[in-house]
Design a protein around this motif. Structure first.
Motif, PDB file in Angstrom:
ATOM      1  N   SER B  79      41.245  28.105  34.829  1.00  0.00           N
ATOM      2  CA  SER B  79      40.111  27.965  33.921  1.00  0.00           C
ATOM      3  C   SER B  79      39.660  29.346  33.460  1.00  0.00           C
ATOM      4  N   LEU B  80      38.932  29.361  32.368  1.00  0.00           N
ATOM      5  CA  LEU B  80      38.451  30.630  31.832  1.00  0.00           C
ATOM      6  C   LEU B  80      37.490  31.304  32.796  1.00  0.00           C
ATOM      7  N   SER B  81      36.653  30.525  33.456  1.00  0.00           N
ATOM      8  CA  SER B  81      35.682  31.133  34.357  1.00  0.00           C
ATOM      9  C   SER B  81      36.378  31.669  35.616  1.00  0.00           C
ATOM     10  N   ARG B  82      37.394  30.954  36.054  1.00  0.00           N
ATOM     11  CA  ARG B  82      38.156  31.483  37.194  1.00  0.00           C
ATOM     12  C   ARG B  82      38.810  32.809  36.819  1.00  0.00           C
ATOM     13  N   LEU B  83      39.405  32.827  35.640  1.00  0.00           N
ATOM     14  CA  LEU B  83      40.044  34.060  35.181  1.00  0.00           C
ATOM     15  C   LEU B  83      39.033  35.187  35.081  1.00  0.00           C
ATOM     16  N   SER B  84      37.863  34.869  34.560  1.00  0.00           N
ATOM     17  CA  SER B  84      36.854  35.901  34.370  1.00  0.00           C
ATOM     18  C   SER B  84      36.468  36.537  35.700  1.00  0.00           C
ATOM     19  N   ASN B  85      36.307  35.689  36.722  1.00  0.00           N
ATOM     20  CA  ASN B  85      35.985  36.214  38.044  1.00  0.00           C
ATOM     21  C   ASN B  85      37.099  37.093  38.599  1.00  0.00           C
ATOM     22  N   VAL B  86      38.330  36.630  38.471  1.00  0.00           N
ATOM     23  CA  VAL B  86      39.456  37.390  39.023  1.00  0.00           C
ATOM     24  C   VAL B  86      39.683  38.665  38.217  1.00  0.00           C
ATOM     25  N   ALA B  87      39.510  38.590  36.902  1.00  0.00           N
ATOM     26  CA  ALA B  87      39.726  39.763  36.046  1.00  0.00           C
ATOM     27  C   ALA B  87      38.787  40.897  36.445  1.00  0.00           C
ATOM     28  N   LYS B  88      37.597  40.542  36.836  1.00  0.00           N
ATOM     29  CA  LYS B  88      36.656  41.574  37.268  1.00  0.00           C
ATOM     30  C   LYS B  88      37.209  42.343  38.469  1.00  0.00           C
ATOM     31  N   ARG B  89      37.776  41.581  39.420  1.00  0.00           N
ATOM     32  CA  ARG B  89      38.337  42.235  40.616  1.00  0.00           C
ATOM     33  C   ARG B  89      39.559  43.081  40.254  1.00  0.00           C
ATOM     34  N   LEU B  90      40.411  42.543  39.385  1.00  0.00           N
ATOM     35  CA  LEU B  90      41.607  43.289  38.987  1.00  0.00           C
ATOM     36  C   LEU B  90      41.217  44.560  38.231  1.00  0.00           C
ATOM     37  N   GLU B  91      40.142  44.475  37.487  1.00  0.00           N
ATOM     38  CA  GLU B  91      39.652  45.640  36.756  1.00  0.00           C
ATOM     39  C   GLU B  91      39.172  46.699  37.741  1.00  0.00           C
ATOM     40  N   GLN B  92      38.490  46.226  38.796  1.00  0.00           N
ATOM     41  CA  GLN B  92      38.006  47.162  39.819  1.00  0.00           C
ATOM     42  C   GLN B  92      39.170  47.820  40.560  1.00  0.00           C
ATOM     43  N   ARG B  93      40.264  47.084  40.679  1.00  0.00           N
ATOM     44  CA  ARG B  93      41.429  47.667  41.328  1.00  0.00           C
ATOM     45  C   ARG B  93      42.221  48.566  40.366  1.00  0.00           C
ATOM     46  N   GLY B  94      41.790  48.578  39.115  1.00  0.00           N
ATOM     47  CA  GLY B  94      42.434  49.479  38.153  1.00  0.00           C
ATOM     48  C   GLY B  94      43.716  48.943  37.553  1.00  0.00           C
ATOM     49  N   TRP B  95      43.898  47.623  37.590  1.00  0.00           N
ATOM     50  CA  TRP B  95      45.159  47.048  37.130  1.00  0.00           C
ATOM     51  C   TRP B  95      45.067  46.411  35.749  1.00  0.00           C
ATOM     52  N   LEU B  96      43.884  46.141  35.301  1.00  0.00           N
ATOM     53  CA  LEU B  96      43.716  45.702  33.908  1.00  0.00           C
ATOM     54  C   LEU B  96      42.382  46.187  33.394  1.00  0.00           C
ATOM     55  N   SER B  97      42.274  46.233  32.069  1.00  0.00           N
ATOM     56  CA  SER B  97      40.996  46.601  31.463  1.00  0.00           C
ATOM     57  C   SER B  97      40.659  45.567  30.406  1.00  0.00           C
ATOM     58  N   ARG B  98      39.393  45.424  30.106  1.00  0.00           N
ATOM     59  CA  ARG B  98      38.951  44.453  29.107  1.00  0.00           C
ATOM     60  C   ARG B  98      38.180  45.158  28.001  1.00  0.00           C
ATOM     61  N   THR B 113      47.051  47.749  32.662  1.00  0.00           N
ATOM     62  CA  THR B 113      47.117  49.210  32.775  1.00  0.00           C
ATOM     63  C   THR B 113      48.489  49.639  33.291  1.00  0.00           C
ATOM     64  N   LYS B 114      48.717  50.933  33.244  1.00  0.00           N
ATOM     65  CA  LYS B 114      49.969  51.487  33.768  1.00  0.00           C
ATOM     66  C   LYS B 114      50.121  51.149  35.248  1.00  0.00           C
ATOM     67  N   ALA B 115      49.036  51.280  35.985  1.00  0.00           N
ATOM     68  CA  ALA B 115      49.082  50.963  37.420  1.00  0.00           C
ATOM     69  C   ALA B 115      49.370  49.478  37.618  1.00  0.00           C
ATOM     70  N   GLY B 116      48.767  48.642  36.780  1.00  0.00           N
ATOM     71  CA  GLY B 116      49.012  47.204  36.863  1.00  0.00           C
ATOM     72  C   GLY B 116      50.463  46.865  36.592  1.00  0.00           C
ATOM     73  N   TRP B 117      51.018  47.544  35.611  1.00  0.00           N
ATOM     74  CA  TRP B 117      52.434  47.351  35.267  1.00  0.00           C
ATOM     75  C   TRP B 117      53.331  47.636  36.479  1.00  0.00           C
ATOM     76  N   ARG B 118      53.026  48.724  37.160  1.00  0.00           N
ATOM     77  CA  ARG B 118      53.818  49.073  38.339  1.00  0.00           C
ATOM     78  C   ARG B 118      53.682  48.004  39.424  1.00  0.00           C
ATOM     79  N   VAL B 119      52.496  47.466  39.579  1.00  0.00           N
ATOM     80  CA  VAL B 119      52.278  46.434  40.602  1.00  0.00           C
ATOM     81  C   VAL B 119      53.125  45.195  40.318  1.00  0.00           C
ATOM     82  N   VAL B 120      53.146  44.762  39.061  1.00  0.00           N
ATOM     83  CA  VAL B 120      53.957  43.582  38.732  1.00  0.00           C
ATOM     84  C   VAL B 120      55.430  43.872  38.918  1.00  0.00           C
ATOM     85  N   GLN B 121      55.875  45.013  38.464  1.00  0.00           N
ATOM     86  CA  GLN B 121      57.283  45.357  38.596  1.00  0.00           C
ATOM     87  C   GLN B 121      57.714  45.321  40.054  1.00  0.00           C
ATOM     88  N   ASP B 122      56.804  45.768  40.914  1.00  0.00           N
ATOM     89  CA  ASP B 122      57.132  45.820  42.327  1.00  0.00           C
ATOM     90  C   ASP B 122      57.110  44.432  42.975  1.00  0.00           C
TER      91      ASP B 122
END
Lengths: 168, 168
Positions: B79-98, B113-122
């Motif tokens: 859901s959009l609200s679930r995504l919104s909550n998780v996106a906030k955490r991912l943003e704090q971890r530096g893996w995505l930006s909004r 983000t570049k760091a996020g890209w590395r995380v997925v690749q790994d």
DNA sequence: AAAGATTGACGCATCAATCTTA
DNA sequence: TAAGATTGATGCGTCAATCTTT
């Protein structure tokens, strides 16, 4: 499966083919989106979660409306600790009771109460209708047969992965 | 579907036939047990939940590694609200930006983000291997094709049920 | 007015630790 | 020592309410 490929460079990885990816995408949609509507329907019409319904439903079909906790957990597709937590709430609501197995004290027997029986009877029609509408009606008979066989195959792989210390 | 059957007595209910029940049981097993092993694998090897992985993975495949929040929610099966909550955490971890969409301010664009890209690749190799072992390898090619078609059919019924105020 | 998005409170799942019986 | 079961803390998902932009 070697450790080298597990954490290896992208070049080593056996990526999914387009057909495999399409099948996985199709299955993922079902696996990740099916529970939601069923949960909503039960919450709205019967104030039950899907997991709670599965617990009560399995008990209602068991001989003596009784099952061991560990057996019930498998039948309701949940872990024993999850079941234990939920069983406590269902017990507080007066829908099931728990007692040590007289024959073997480390087993706990969950028993559906009369009130619990009424709850399942009341909830079942709406749930079955939802299942029928969501998954039975959209598929042909051949697809239902295929699905049954596919489910049995996957059951084995899932069982193996969760039982034996999952190495992947 | 009349209201009478919905909350009606058991006699009115269109119960599942043995074959239908068997197919439903097979599908339920998959629908309710598949996420667990995939989640465990990602948690253990990459400290990611399955939903987090799907978010990062979808972004990594999108043009410009960017998607609108509402599009991303659909692709990640949430859901959009679930995504919104998780996106906030991912943003704090530096893996995505909004950022607000410059062309239309009510859209929010999620960017990997570049760091996020590395995380997925790994994380991707281990996840793909788990998917392959759990669902691809156990099935024949014919079953994979059947599964693809079944998934598409069910997608429609699930979509209809969740979109339009679900009446069942 | 409606679509996109966010927020926070509440409830449940998960996990590791623990307990009991065999 | 192992199987069955329970417990409680932590973290996440859900839901309703809210906010912003069009």
């Amino acid at each position: 499966v070697s450790r080298a490929t597990k954490r290896g460079a992208a070049a080593d990885v056996h990526w999914l083919s387009p057909q495999e990816a399409e099948a996985w995408q199709a299955l993922a949609l079902v696996a990740f989106q099916l529970a939601g509507p069923l949960d909503s329907q039960l919450q709205r019409d019967s104030e039950l979660t899907l997991f709670e319904y599965l617990i009560l439903s399995q008990l209602s079909m068991a001989p003596g409306r009784t099952l061991r906790m560990s057996e019930l957990a498998v039948l309701a597709f949940g872990s024993l600790s999850r079941l234990s937590n939920v069983a406590k709430r269902l017990e507080q609501r007066g829908w099931l009771s728990r007692e040590p197995d007289p024959d073997n004290g480390r087993y706990t027997r969950a028993v559906l109460t009369k009130a619990g029986w009424r709850v399942v009877q009341d909830a079942a029609p709406g749930h079955v209708e939802a299942v029928r509408h969501l998954v039975i009606e959209p598929l042909t008979e051949a697809q239902l047969r295929a699905l049954t066989e596919i489910g049995k195959r996957l059951q084995k792989s899932i069982q193996d992965t969760t039982t034996r210390a999952p190495d992947l």
